[in-house]
Write an enzyme that holds these catalytic residues in place. Structure first.
Site, PDB file in Angstrom:
ATOM      1  N   MET A  30       0.849  -1.194   0.000  1.00  0.00           N
ATOM      2  CA  MET A  30       0.000   0.000   0.000  1.00  0.00           C
ATOM      3  C   MET A  30       0.888   1.249   0.000  1.00  0.00           C
ATOM      4  O   MET A  30       0.421   2.346   0.312  1.00  0.00           O
ATOM      5  CB  MET A  30      -0.943  -0.020   1.207  1.00  0.00           C
ATOM      6  CG  MET A  30      -1.892  -1.222   1.155  1.00  0.00           C
ATOM      7  SD  MET A  30      -3.413  -1.008   2.078  1.00  0.00           S
ATOM      8  CE  MET A  30      -2.796  -0.741   3.717  1.00  0.00           C
ATOM      9  N   GLY A  31       2.162   1.066  -0.317  1.00  0.00           N
ATOM     10  CA  GLY A  31       3.058   2.214  -0.442  1.00  0.00           C
ATOM     11  C   GLY A  31       3.606   2.683   0.891  1.00  0.00           C
ATOM     12  O   GLY A  31       3.523   1.993   1.897  1.00  0.00           O
ATOM     13  N   LEU A  33       6.807   3.080   1.478  1.00  0.00           N
ATOM     14  CA  LEU A  33       7.706   1.934   1.624  1.00  0.00           C
ATOM     15  C   LEU A  33       8.749   2.136   2.712  1.00  0.00           C
ATOM     16  O   LEU A  33       9.316   3.223   2.858  1.00  0.00           O
ATOM     17  CB  LEU A  33       8.420   1.668   0.285  1.00  0.00           C
ATOM     18  CG  LEU A  33       7.520   1.437  -0.925  1.00  0.00           C
ATOM     19  CD1 LEU A  33       8.361   1.162  -2.165  1.00  0.00           C
ATOM     20  CD2 LEU A  33       6.541   0.291  -0.684  1.00  0.00           C
ATOM     21  N   GLY A  36      11.122  -2.961   5.460  1.00  0.00           N
ATOM     22  CA  GLY A  36      10.419  -4.254   5.396  1.00  0.00           C
ATOM     23  C   GLY A  36       9.984  -4.539   3.966  1.00  0.00           C
ATOM     24  O   GLY A  36      10.261  -5.621   3.415  1.00  0.00           O
ATOM     25  N   HIS A  37       9.323  -3.555   3.332  1.00  0.00           N
ATOM     26  CA  HIS A  37       8.920  -3.732   1.920  1.00  0.00           C
ATOM     27  C   HIS A  37      10.156  -3.941   1.041  1.00  0.00           C
ATOM     28  O   HIS A  37      10.153  -4.784   0.133  1.00  0.00           O
ATOM     29  CB  HIS A  37       8.203  -2.476   1.399  1.00  0.00           C
ATOM     30  CG  HIS A  37       6.948  -2.111   2.122  1.00  0.00           C
ATOM     31  ND1 HIS A  37       6.828  -0.958   2.869  1.00  0.00           N
ATOM     32  CD2 HIS A  37       5.746  -2.732   2.180  1.00  0.00           C
ATOM     33  CE1 HIS A  37       5.599  -0.881   3.354  1.00  0.00           C
ATOM     34  NE2 HIS A  37       4.928  -1.946   2.964  1.00  0.00           N
ATOM     35  N   GLN A 148       6.188 -11.503   7.342  1.00  0.00           N
ATOM     36  CA  GLN A 148       5.566 -12.260   8.448  1.00  0.00           C
ATOM     37  C   GLN A 148       4.871 -11.346   9.451  1.00  0.00           C
ATOM     38  O   GLN A 148       4.063 -11.783  10.251  1.00  0.00           O
ATOM     39  CB  GLN A 148       6.612 -13.121   9.162  1.00  0.00           C
ATOM     40  CG  GLN A 148       5.965 -14.123  10.122  1.00  0.00           C
ATOM     41  CD  GLN A 148       6.908 -14.678  11.142  1.00  0.00           C
ATOM     42  OE1 GLN A 148       7.943 -15.221  10.765  1.00  0.00           O
ATOM     43  NE2 GLN A 148       6.594 -14.552  12.423  1.00  0.00           N
ATOM     44  N   LYS A 149       5.186 -10.053   9.423  1.00  0.00           N
ATOM     45  CA  LYS A 149       4.542  -9.139  10.376  1.00  0.00           C
ATOM     46  C   LYS A 149       3.023  -9.252  10.276  1.00  0.00           C
ATOM     47  O   LYS A 149       2.321  -9.231  11.268  1.00  0.00           O
ATOM     48  CB  LYS A 149       4.983  -7.708  10.138  1.00  0.00           C
ATOM     49  CG  LYS A 149       4.729  -6.846  11.346  1.00  0.00           C
ATOM     50  CD  LYS A 149       4.657  -5.411  11.008  1.00  0.00           C
ATOM     51  CE  LYS A 149       3.209  -5.044  10.956  1.00  0.00           C
ATOM     52  NZ  LYS A 149       2.841  -3.944  10.168  1.00  0.00           N
ATOM     53  N   GLN A 153      -2.584 -12.372   7.617  1.00  0.00           N
ATOM     54  CA  GLN A 153      -2.784 -12.048   6.194  1.00  0.00           C
ATOM     55  C   GLN A 153      -2.097 -13.079   5.309  1.00  0.00           C
ATOM     56  O   GLN A 153      -2.688 -13.618   4.366  1.00  0.00           O
ATOM     57  CB  GLN A 153      -2.228 -10.649   5.912  1.00  0.00           C
ATOM     58  CG  GLN A 153      -2.060 -10.333   4.436  1.00  0.00           C
ATOM     59  CD  GLN A 153      -1.724  -8.874   4.183  1.00  0.00           C
ATOM     60  OE1 GLN A 153      -2.597  -8.028   4.219  1.00  0.00           O
ATOM     61  NE2 GLN A 153      -0.459  -8.564   3.914  1.00  0.00           N
TER      62      GLN A 153
HETATM   63  O1  PAF Z   1      -0.073  -5.788   3.454  1.00  0.00           O
HETATM   64  C1  PAF Z   1      -0.507  -4.885   2.728  1.00  0.00           C
HETATM   65  O2  PAF Z   1       0.135  -3.856   2.527  1.00  0.00           O
HETATM   66  C2  PAF Z   1      -1.883  -5.041   2.094  1.00  0.00           C
HETATM   67  O3  PAF Z   1      -2.768  -5.694   2.936  1.00  0.00           O
HETATM   68  C3  PAF Z   1      -1.832  -5.719   0.715  1.00  0.00           C
HETATM   69  C4  PAF Z   1      -1.340  -7.147   0.798  1.00  0.00           C
HETATM   70  C5  PAF Z   1      -0.947  -4.919  -0.219  1.00  0.00           C
HETATM   71  C6  PAF Z   1      -3.252  -5.750   0.106  1.00  0.00           C
HETATM   72  O4  PAF Z   1      -3.782  -4.473  -0.020  1.00  0.00           O
END
Ligand code: PAF
Length: 281
Positions: A30-31, A33, A36-37, A148-149, A153
């Site tokens: 979801m940006g 960043l 972690g991303h 894993q955080k 999900q």
């Molecule tokens: O973890 C996230 O940032 C969001 O839940 C995802 C997987 C991008 C879905 O919108």
């Protein structure tokens, strides 16, 4: 690196890459960043020919009164960070591109989404699994990378991929933390100075529980009591949930026996933080 906003351009670029025999690694985000991303992008870079990252603040995974409007956004900074980490293509759709007028289809994973964040945020995982399904259909990745955080999900997405026979390998990468143990999150920017100083109590308490398990404790109730007491001792922390569940069904366990997820969500002021540890016994 290129940034594409419409689905047809992304599918054309990916089809071309796949025709050339290239593998596609995908990091949905979801940006805003953080490291972690970027650790996911670096891993995707090592394992694939083409690395795609999506940036989409998905409205349907936010409940009423949650932070959809104020969720932090910064495309300029995100694109330079993503490029530096090895991303080739950013998919940055509008909401109308993802959910055009008349949109009516949703993906719902049952059972695994009943507890933890599923109980605190009704409809959240339906929004996540719907958008991830759409993104997988658009990007057609060979591999997709999640941290894993967000343990519930990623376990839910793994279940969905298996149940719906999706041809993508879901990779779970370790949580990236600040030096004091706080798990990186785009929402950490909401924390006041005092809340930021208090927040490492979460990981410290989780580590203390792991130490107890290593020393032979197997009773989930006594570990839960310990965690509640440790976190409640921090005056700025308001517990949303603390749970000990199995990693297959995300159902509470009474005894630690097999892969177990110890997960919590705690509010510091208006900021809700989540963290977890998975233990294998
Ligand atoms: O973890 C996230 O940032 C969001 O839940 C995802 C997987 C991008 C879905 O919108």
């Amino acid at each position: 690196m290129i940034i594409l906003r419409d689905i047809s351009s992304v599918t054309a670029a990916i089809s071309q890459a796949r025709r050339e025999g290239k593998t596609v690694g995908f990091v949905p985000t979801m940006g805003f960043l953080h490291q972690g991303h970027l650790s996911l992008v670096r891993q995707a870079r090592m394992e694939n020919d083409l690395v795609v990252l999506s940036i989409f603040v998905n409205p349907i995974q936010f409940g009423v009164g949650e932070d959809y409007e104020e969720y932090p956004r910064d495309l300029d900074s995100d694109s330079s960070k993503a490029e530096e980490a090895g991303c080739d293509l950013i998919f940055y759709p509008t909401t109308a591109e993802m959910y055009p007028q008349g949109y009516a289809t949703f993906v719902d994973v049952e059972r695994l989404t009943e507890n933890l964040c599923g109980a605190s945020r009704p409809g959240h995982f339906r929004g996540v699994t719907t958008v991830v399904t759409k993104l997988f259909n658009i990007v057609k990745p060979h591999r997709a990378y999640f941290g894993q955080k967000d343990a519930q999900q990623v376990l839910t997405i793994q279940r969905m991929v298996q149940d719906l026979n999706m041809a993508v390998a879901v990779k779970i990468m370790p949580t990236v933390r600040e030096a004091d143990g706080l798990a990186l999150s785009s929402r950490n920017t909401y924390l006041s100075t005092a809340e930021r100083a208090a927040a490492p109590i979460l990981y410290r308490s989780l580590l203390a529980v792991v130490a107890k398990i290593t020393n032979g404790e197997r009773d989930a109730n006594s570990l839960l009591t310990y965690l509640h007491d440790a976190i409640s001792a921090e005056p700025l922390a308001q517990i949303d949930y603390i749970s000990i569940v199995d990693t297959a069904d995300i159902k509470p366990v009474s005894t630690i026996d097999g892969p177990t997820l110890i997960a919590l969500a705690v509010r510091f002021g208006k900021t809700r933080l989540i963290d977890n540890i998975i233990v294998e016994v």
